[in-house]
Scaffold this active site. Structure first.
Site, PDB file in Angstrom:
ATOM      1  CG  LEU A 164      -2.766  -1.003   1.517  1.00 21.84           C
ATOM      2  CD1 LEU A 164      -2.899  -0.896   2.864  1.00 21.84           C
ATOM      3  CD2 LEU A 164      -2.918  -0.728   0.289  1.00 21.84           C
ATOM      4  N   GLY A 167       7.783   3.716   3.481  1.00 19.71           N
ATOM      5  CA  GLY A 167       8.126   5.224   4.521  1.00 19.71           C
ATOM      6  C   GLY A 167       9.414   4.773   4.811  1.00 19.71           C
ATOM      7  N   GLY A 168       9.832   5.605   6.209  1.00 16.34           N
ATOM      8  CA  GLY A 168      11.077   5.646   6.553  1.00 16.34           C
ATOM      9  C   GLY A 168      11.204   3.958   7.277  1.00 16.34           C
ATOM     10  N   GLY A 170       9.264   1.185   6.838  1.00  9.15           N
ATOM     11  CA  GLY A 170       9.159   0.642   6.598  1.00  9.15           C
ATOM     12  C   GLY A 170       7.788   0.009   5.350  1.00  9.15           C
ATOM     13  CE  LYS A 186       3.439   2.211   9.897  1.00  7.79           C
ATOM     14  NZ  LYS A 186       3.929   3.195  10.415  1.00  7.79           N
ATOM     15  CG  ASP A 283       6.579  11.648  12.124  1.00 14.35           C
ATOM     16  OD1 ASP A 283       7.836  13.630  11.262  1.00 14.35           O
ATOM     17  OD2 ASP A 283       7.097  10.598  11.761  1.00 14.35           O
TER      18      ASP A 283
END
Length: 456
Positions: A164, A167-168, A170, A186, A283
């Site tokens: 899908l 990102g940083g 995984g 994730k 974040d």
């Protein structure tokens, strides 16, 4: 069971031993003993005379002694029969007990195998049931542990076709546990102490925080050095993918963009105002804002979240994403809830202009959206020209000016000049139609929302 048999047989042994210790001979008659005594005085009558007298006085004495022996033998025989019967009953009872125990063990083994077979068949019912039970009962600090083989099967062994996003920390995979249930998995490939700390932080916060604008954590999994987080499925992906992906925001109308902004503000308000102690996301960015099938926005990725007041410049590692990090945090390490407000202002500019927070220029340098847009946001004659062409001229100009003013306040370099997220929320709600969760009442019907078919 080995100790039970001696304890049960002990009373029988005592009873039998007592019976066997009974005398088996009759006590000698003192009169007869006297007859054979050599010291018998000479004046006693002759033996024949005494015998005649005994027969006359106690006829049949020898028969009495025989009858006594037979009575003792009968008692011993009865005792043996009773003891044997009791022993047989006890042995029968123990046999039945052992047989029943073996049956119970076999039935337990069959049930365990059936549960294992159901798990192999990807029945997620117990997992979802436990999750729903925890949510319904308001139980916090609890998270469901999902077995690794379930994740492998649900993602088709983490197939590339099920990716899908990435990102940083995984990749995120689509997981189909059955025909009616999808989830997002994730896979955290970042190892070391930082990766482990972020995983634990994510599980800790999302098991405590429950809000309609914060993504729900369905479970987690630890397999070797790899960590997995299983979230509710968000069919329309991230805000970043919607704005800067192949569709370039074409599915996001002005009102949908305002809805997303209000949803994000509500999620932040819950963290800042209703959590005790207050939580700083740290974040916040468009890739961490997820959209469901109705474009409801939810905050995700709490791996860097901390509580307000627990950090200082010496023990807090600088973290975040370029373009969203507040200047006071970047320069001085100062982190407050106003740092999240700054990141929200950047997201509001993304929604307004459809541009990335940091863009490369012709000279191979990067320029932030804040630096580029700030002079034009306060100029009403220039403002319409920087609005995303997809939504340009589709909103009330007064609403546009108000959104621009809120964004300018949120990205102020001085933290004290920035508003609280509650004030931001109250400024945006009047711009959102009632049908979408705001307070704006419009006379004309809203244009139909026809989102593009999601590849997720």
């Amino acid at each position: 069971m080995n100790l039970l048999l001696p304890l049960l047989l002990l009373p029988i042994w005592v009873f039998t031993t007592t019976l066997f210790s009974l005398p088996v001979h009759a006590r000698p008659d003192p009169l007869v003993s006297t007859i054979y005594n050599p010291l018998l005085p000479s004046h006693y009558p002759p033996i024949s005379q005494i015998s005649a007298q005994l027969e006359a006085v106690s006829p049949g004495m020898p028969e009495v002694r025989v009858v006594h022996h037979q009575d003792v033998n009968k008692r011993i025989l009865i005792a043996l029969v009773v003891a044997s019967t009791l022993l047989g009953g006890i042995l029968l009872f123990l046999s039945c007990f052992w047989i029943q125990r073996q049956r119970n063990l076999r039935n337990s083994g069959r049930k365990s195998q059936q549960n294992l077979d159901a798990a192999k068949g990807l029945s997620l019912g117990p997992i979802l049931g436990k999750f729903n039970s925890l949510r319904a009962n308001g139980k916090k600090d609890s998270v469901t542990v999902i077995e690794y083989h379930l994740l492998v099967a649900a993602t088709n062994n983490f197939s590339e076709s099920n990716v899908l996003g990435e990102g940083g920390s995984g990749r995120v995979y689509k997981a189909r546990f059955n025909e009616n249930f999808l989830a997002a998995v994730k896979r955290l490939d970042r190892g070391g102490q930082d990766g482990e700390r972020e995983f634990e932080n994510e599980v800790d916060w999302l098991s405590k925080i429950q809000h309609q604008n914060i993504v729900s954590l369905l479970g987690c999994c630890i397999h070797g050095e790899t960590r997995f987080l299983v979230y509710e499925m968000m069919q329309n992906g991230s805000l970043e993918a919607q704005l800067h992906g192949p569709s370039h925001g074409s599915t996001l109308t002005w009102h949908l963009r305002m809805k997303i902004a209000v949803d994000v503000a509500r999620g932040l308000e819950h963290l800042h105002e209703h959590c005790n102690p207050p939580v700083i996301h740290r974040d916040l960015k468009s890739s961490n804002i997820l959209l469901d099938s109705d474009f409801n926005a939810k905050l995700s990725d709490f791996g860097l979240a901390i509580t307000s007041g627990t950090q200082n410049k010496n023990n807090l590692k600088l973290s975040g994403t370029v373009g969203y990090v507040a200047p006071e945090y970047l320069l001085d390490g100062k982190l407050t809830d106003k740092s999240d407000v700054y990141a929200f202002g950047v997201i509001l500019l993304e929604l307004l202009m459809g541009r990335k927070p940091v863009e490369k220029m012709a000279s191979a340098e990067c320029q932030s959206i804040v630096t580029w847009a700030m002079p034009q946001l306060t100029d009403r004659s220039k403002l319409p020209n920087i609005v995303d062409p997809i939504v340009r001229d589709t909103m009330d100009m007064k609403h546009l000016y108000q959104v621009a003013a809120v964004a300018v306040l949120c990205v102020q370099p001085e933290p004290s000049y920035r508003p609280l997220i509650t004030d931001v929320l109250h400024s945006l709600i009047p711009l959102l139609p009632v049908e979408l969760g705001g307070s704006l009442r419009i006379t004309e019907p809203l244009p139909p929302v026809c989102p593009e078919p999601s590849s997720h």
